[in-house]
Write a protein that holds these residues in place. Structure first.
Motif, mmCIF file in Angstrom:
data_model
loop_
_atom_site.group_PDB
_atom_site.id
_atom_site.type_symbol
_atom_site.label_atom_id
_atom_site.label_comp_id
_atom_site.label_asym_id
_atom_site.label_seq_id
_atom_site.Cartn_x
_atom_site.Cartn_y
_atom_site.Cartn_z
ATOM 1 N N VAL A 190 -19.333 14.118 -4.791
ATOM 2 C CA VAL A 190 -20.264 15.149 -4.327
ATOM 3 C C VAL A 190 -20.221 15.354 -2.814
ATOM 4 O O VAL A 190 -20.665 16.390 -2.331
ATOM 5 C CB VAL A 190 -21.714 14.945 -4.802
ATOM 6 C CG1 VAL A 190 -21.839 15.302 -6.253
ATOM 7 C CG2 VAL A 190 -22.211 13.582 -4.492
ATOM 8 N N SER A 191 -19.667 14.386 -2.078
ATOM 9 C CA SER A 191 -19.496 14.627 -0.645
ATOM 10 C C SER A 191 -18.590 15.832 -0.432
ATOM 11 O O SER A 191 -18.781 16.613 0.495
ATOM 12 C CB SER A 191 -18.872 13.409 0.037
ATOM 13 O OG SER A 191 -19.655 12.264 -0.179
ATOM 14 N N ARG A 192 -17.581 15.978 -1.280
ATOM 15 C CA ARG A 192 -16.695 17.139 -1.183
ATOM 16 C C ARG A 192 -17.442 18.406 -1.605
ATOM 17 O O ARG A 192 -17.361 19.441 -0.949
ATOM 18 C CB ARG A 192 -15.467 16.962 -2.081
ATOM 19 C CG ARG A 192 -14.435 15.977 -1.560
ATOM 20 C CD ARG A 192 -13.231 15.863 -2.490
ATOM 21 N NE ARG A 192 -12.204 16.876 -2.281
ATOM 22 C CZ ARG A 192 -11.119 16.711 -1.522
ATOM 23 N NH1 ARG A 192 -10.918 15.583 -0.876
ATOM 24 N NH2 ARG A 192 -10.232 17.682 -1.393
ATOM 25 N N VAL A 193 -18.168 18.291 -2.705
ATOM 26 C CA VAL A 193 -18.839 19.472 -3.246
ATOM 27 C C VAL A 193 -19.845 20.038 -2.236
ATOM 28 O O VAL A 193 -19.868 21.231 -1.960
ATOM 29 C CB VAL A 193 -19.551 19.123 -4.576
ATOM 30 C CG1 VAL A 193 -20.316 20.331 -5.104
ATOM 31 C CG2 VAL A 193 -18.537 18.623 -5.604
ATOM 32 N N ALA A 194 -20.662 19.138 -1.664
ATOM 33 C CA ALA A 194 -21.737 19.591 -0.771
ATOM 34 C C ALA A 194 -21.174 20.363 0.415
ATOM 35 O O ALA A 194 -21.734 21.376 0.830
ATOM 36 C CB ALA A 194 -22.554 18.393 -0.286
ATOM 37 N N VAL A 195 -20.069 19.883 0.967
ATOM 38 C CA VAL A 195 -19.484 20.580 2.113
ATOM 39 C C VAL A 195 -19.074 21.990 1.715
ATOM 40 O O VAL A 195 -19.404 22.967 2.378
ATOM 41 C CB VAL A 195 -18.270 19.792 2.660
ATOM 42 C CG1 VAL A 195 -17.404 20.680 3.547
ATOM 43 C CG2 VAL A 195 -18.748 18.573 3.436
ATOM 44 N N ARG A 196 -18.398 22.098 0.589
ATOM 45 C CA ARG A 196 -17.853 23.398 0.198
ATOM 46 C C ARG A 196 -18.927 24.408 -0.184
ATOM 47 O O ARG A 196 -18.739 25.608 -0.005
ATOM 48 C CB ARG A 196 -16.846 23.194 -0.940
ATOM 49 C CG ARG A 196 -15.934 24.334 -1.183
ATOM 50 C CD ARG A 196 -15.240 24.879 0.061
ATOM 51 N NE ARG A 196 -13.862 24.470 0.160
ATOM 52 C CZ ARG A 196 -13.279 24.049 1.282
ATOM 53 N NH1 ARG A 196 -13.978 23.949 2.391
ATOM 54 N NH2 ARG A 196 -12.021 23.713 1.304
ATOM 55 N N VAL A 197 -20.046 23.956 -0.724
ATOM 56 C CA VAL A 197 -21.085 24.914 -1.110
ATOM 57 C C VAL A 197 -22.187 25.011 -0.041
ATOM 58 O O VAL A 197 -23.242 25.582 -0.285
ATOM 59 C CB VAL A 197 -21.695 24.598 -2.503
ATOM 60 C CG1 VAL A 197 -20.612 24.591 -3.570
ATOM 61 C CG2 VAL A 197 -22.442 23.269 -2.492
ATOM 62 N N ASN A 198 -21.908 24.439 1.139
ATOM 63 C CA ASN A 198 -22.864 24.489 2.250
ATOM 64 C C ASN A 198 -24.227 23.922 1.893
ATOM 65 O O ASN A 198 -25.256 24.486 2.252
ATOM 66 C CB ASN A 198 -23.037 25.919 2.760
ATOM 67 C CG ASN A 198 -21.764 26.420 3.387
ATOM 68 O OD1 ASN A 198 -21.105 25.682 4.114
ATOM 69 N ND2 ASN A 198 -21.391 27.648 3.075
ATOM 70 N N ALA A 199 -24.220 22.816 1.187
ATOM 71 C CA ALA A 199 -25.481 22.198 0.782
ATOM 72 C C ALA A 199 -25.728 20.945 1.608
ATOM 73 O O ALA A 199 -24.795 20.331 2.113
ATOM 74 C CB ALA A 199 -25.429 21.843 -0.701
ATOM 75 N N GLY A 200 -26.997 20.574 1.709
ATOM 76 C CA GLY A 200 -27.325 19.285 2.306
ATOM 77 C C GLY A 200 -27.136 18.213 1.244
ATOM 78 O O GLY A 200 -27.344 18.465 0.055
ATOM 79 N N LEU A 201 -26.726 17.030 1.663
ATOM 80 C CA LEU A 201 -26.526 15.947 0.700
ATOM 81 C C LEU A 201 -27.158 14.688 1.269
ATOM 82 O O LEU A 201 -26.853 14.279 2.386
ATOM 83 C CB LEU A 201 -25.031 15.734 0.459
ATOM 84 C CG LEU A 201 -24.630 14.533 -0.402
ATOM 85 C CD1 LEU A 201 -25.219 14.631 -1.793
ATOM 86 C CD2 LEU A 201 -23.102 14.433 -0.494
#
Ligand SMILES: Cc1cc2nc3c(=O)[nH]c(=O)nc-3n(C[C@H](O)[C@H](O)[C@H](O)COP(=O)(O)OP(=O)(O)OC[C@H]3O[C@@H](n4cnc5c(N)ncnc54)[C@H](O)[C@@H]3O)c2cc1C
Ligand SMILES: Nc1ncnc2c1ncn2[C@@H]1O[C@H](COP(=O)(O)O)[C@@H](O)[C@H]1O
Lengths: 264, 401
Positions: free
Chosen positions: B176-187
């Motif tokens: 999810v570290s990858r996912v959050a970056v790509r969808v501009n989300a906070g993690l």
């Protein structure tokens, strides 16, 4: 081969407490060190360089004092250090941090392997390594416990999982995050210490990296810390007294239900 | 770029902000001077702004959301599976996700990626999922960072979840570290408590930092989904309810997204012990006090009888008495079992960082001053070579083994 190692400067101990009167972190007089996991990343960079030739560049985003962390890495044998320091980076969360580091790595240009520690001892997030990888659209191998082989095009590494390890092959360039098992970091040599003293640390600001101002610092950080507090203190509990033959049944009586409960 | 935070002429030098700053970023050299904010230490948390009675601290407001937050619906849970077996962390996420979904008046959804895993959707629904997004493709048989992330990014962009939870496991954190970056989300990493703010409906994500010495509550006011990884063994598993109804949505995914540059060549299971300490409800852990690798047999026997995993201090791991995957602490694993039994471990801060949130801690140490006793629920000052065999023997009787 060019190796880039991302290192973070952190407080020496995690033993930070909150002053109950002022509700502030007490970390006066705590020295700053290189994040423990990053020491393994530096060491692995140096070992890879010894195998394949090339250079090891250490990269850190942080306050001007982080210069000392870069110099320490150079004293271990890294070739050069780059410091990303700019007020505009203040307030960065892992999104903005990984973006900024990725922009710097872009500027470095020719690189083959980016090494990070598994996680930093202050934030403990383990998010920055994979964050850099996706910002640069690169494959990643996280939690690396051993590098099995490397050549100009490919790396094969073992990733530590909860119940064993995976062997993963990735083309270069690639991002690795490493765990402690991978090696034993060396101490600085005398020659290294001299080199560290003389080294010129390159400093880049946001403008040097052509960062999008919307993606750095506070503005580029989706998360916001709204509260900081001390966890309820753990009370030292009950001391069981007597001879072992008396203590053991007492302990069993206390644990039995919990153990039966835990089994379900 | 101008400074994001400033102290202006309204300042009366009272020093309240200096005290309020949790990060020691504000200093006042002399009494009658305007305090100085060290922007490198400042995290822009706003504590000083709140503390200032004179309205003298200006902090840049983050730009308002540029996306329509209300278009993000539902609480998603990533269903981690290994070889088709749904991992227990997933059930914990469903248990917690249910509460969040209910307080938001939204659906609870599970996202399952794998190959031949259609059958497992029933299990997720019985644990409370109202909907399961299923991507069932041979290429997804095993976890691969890139393809799994690509698929999740695609699903998030298409279906816009409001909250997205994932286990803070090796896979979860890498993914999810990858996912959050790509969808501009906070993690937010490794959360131990989650709640919905009744006013803003934001997800309040509480997590330990500095090895558990402080806690931070984090929110993501202007970005969606609100993403968090959750620590194993902290949340309660959702109960099984075979009557619970849910739908399965088979998702089509573009072939290119299934491609991974990195490839898993093989998996080598650990042979040392069967129990993975991150999963274990009970851990018996040994330190330098055990003296030799052979003596770990004392712990393994006890572990067998009470159904525990075996952990170790760094000193024991560094002496090669037990593999690194068993190390508990700052440079090892963070565990949170129901019962943690520490034998021959002094309890240095780096070790405590990995286990001090366990429910019950038992310490066996011959040194009455060992720091481990400060966190122990039950302390025994004594020789582990006497105590451990007795414990094993008597537990065997009591538990009828
Ligand atoms: C950057 C950094 C990271 C670290 N990370 C970790 C980490 O992740 N995990 C970790 O554990 N440590 C870590 N450490 C090391 C930590 O500081 C301690 O050195 C370590 O935890 C000590 O291990 P120990 O308690 O087994 O050994 P010791 O401190 O030597 O303690 C052994 C204990 O056994 C007791 N004992 C001896 N014989 C007996 C007996 N017969 N019966 C009963 N009791 C007996 C002694 O009284 C003593 O208290 C880290 C250190 C650093 C600097
Ligand atoms: N400010 C930083 N400068 C350089 N590297 C960093 C920085 N923050 C994190 N890293 C790298 O990312 C890893 C993981 O950090 P974290 O995600 O914060 O736990 C660290 O071990 C470093 O290798």
């Amino acid at each position: 081969m060019r190796y880039v190692v991302c290192i973070k400067q952190v407080p020496e101990t995690t033993d930070v407490k909150i002053n109950p009167e002022t509700n502030t972190l007490m970390r006066d007089g705590v020295a700053a060190i290189i994040n423990p996991f990053d020491m393994y990343a530096i060491e692995e960079g140096l070992r890879l360089k010894a195998k394949t030739g090339g250079t090891v560049t250490v990269l850190s985003m942080g306050p001007p004092q982080a210069d000392a962390a870069l110099r320490e890495a150079i004293s271990m044998g890294a070739d050069d250090g780059i410091l990303l320091s700019d007020r505009a980076f203040a307030g960065s969360d892992t999104w903005a941090t990984s973006y900024t580091l990725a922009m710097a790595i872009r500027k470095i240009g020719a690189f083959d392997i980016i090494l990070c520690g598994k996680q930093a001892s202050d934030g403990d997030t383990a998010q920055v390594g994979p964050g850099i990888a996706i910002h640069l659209d690169l494959p990643q191998i996280t939690y690396v416990r051993k590098i099995e082989s490397i050549d100009e095009k490919t790396i094969v590494a073992e990733r530590l999982m909860e119940n064993g390890y995976e062997v993963i092959q990735a083309p270069l360039p690639c991002v690795l995050t490493v765990v402690k098992e991978i090696n034993e970091p060396r101490l600085p040599s005398l020659k290294g210490k001299l080199a560290a003293k003389k080294a010129v640390i390159t400093t880049w600001k946001a403008a040097d990296l052509q960062c999008d101002p919307k993606c750095i610092g506070l503005e580029g950080s989706p998360t916001k810390v709204v509260k900081i507090f001390t966890p309820p203190a753990r009370q030292g509990g009950e001391m069981l007294k007597g001879e072992p033959s008396e203590i053991v049944p007492q302990l069993i009586a206390k644990l039995k239900d919990a153990i039966l409960g835990a089994a379900n | 770029m101008s400074d994001p935070i400033k102290i202006n002429e309204k300042c009366v030098f009272c020093g309240a902000c200096v005290k309020a700053c949790p990060f020691g970023a504000i200093t006042q050299t002399e009494r009658k001077t305007v305090p100085v904010i060290d922007l490198m230490k400042c995290t822009l948390c706003g504590a000083c702004v709140a503390s200032c009675k004179f309205d003298a601290i200006w902090m840049k407001e983050k730009s308002a959301a540029t996306i329509d937050l209300s278009s993000f619906k539902d609480v998603w849970v990533f269903a981690e599976q290994h070889d088709g077996v749904i991992q227990s962390i997933t059930f914990e996420l469903l248990g917690e996700g249910r509460k969040l979904a209910d307080s938001l008046g939204m659906k609870l959804c599970a996202v399952l990626l794998g190959s031949n895993v259609q059958k497992q959707t029933a299990e997720l629904i019985a644990r409370g999922a109202d909907k399961v997004y299923l991507v069932d493709r041979p290429a997804l048989e095993h976890f691969q960072d890139e393809s799994y992330a690509n698929v999740l990014i695609d699903l998030v962009k298409r279906h816009k979840p409001n909250v997205f939870l994932c286990g803070a496991s090796t896979i979860g954190r890498s993914l999810v570290s990858r996912v959050a970056v790509r969808v501009n989300a906070g993690l937010t990493a490794d959360c131990t408590a989650l709640a919905i703010d009744p006013k803003t409906l934001n997800l309040l994500q509480t997590r330990p930092a500095f090895g558990g010495n402080i806690m931070a509550t984090i929110e993501t006011p202007n970005a969606r989904p609100q993403m968090a990884t959750v620590r194993h063994k902290v949340m309660k598993e959702a109960d099984v309810n075979p009557a619970h109804k849910g739908e399965v949505s088979m998702e089509t995914i573009a072939e290119v997204l299934l491609h991974s540059k990195a490839r898993r060549l093989k998996f080598v299971p650990e042979t040392e012990t069967t129990m993975n300490i991150a999963e274990a409800n009970i851990i018996v852990s040994g330190g330098r006090g055990l003296q030799t690798a052979e003596n770990f047999a004392l712990l393994r026997e006890l572990a067998d009888v009470i159904g525990a995993g075996v952990g170790a201090s760094r000193a024991a791991v560094d002496s090669n008495w037990i593999p690194y995957s068993h190390q508990v602490g700052q440079t090892g694993k963070t565990v949170c079992p129901k019962i943690y039994i520490a034998a021959g471990i002094s309890g240095q801060i780096q070790h405590l960082a990995g286990m001090q949130s366990s429910d019950i801690i038992v310490a066996i140490n011959k040194d009455a001053d060992a720091p481990i006793f400060k966190v122990a629920t039950y302390g025994i000052v004594g020789d582990l070579f006497e105590i451990l065999p007795l414990l094993t023997q008597q537990f065997r009787k009591v538990l009828g083994k």
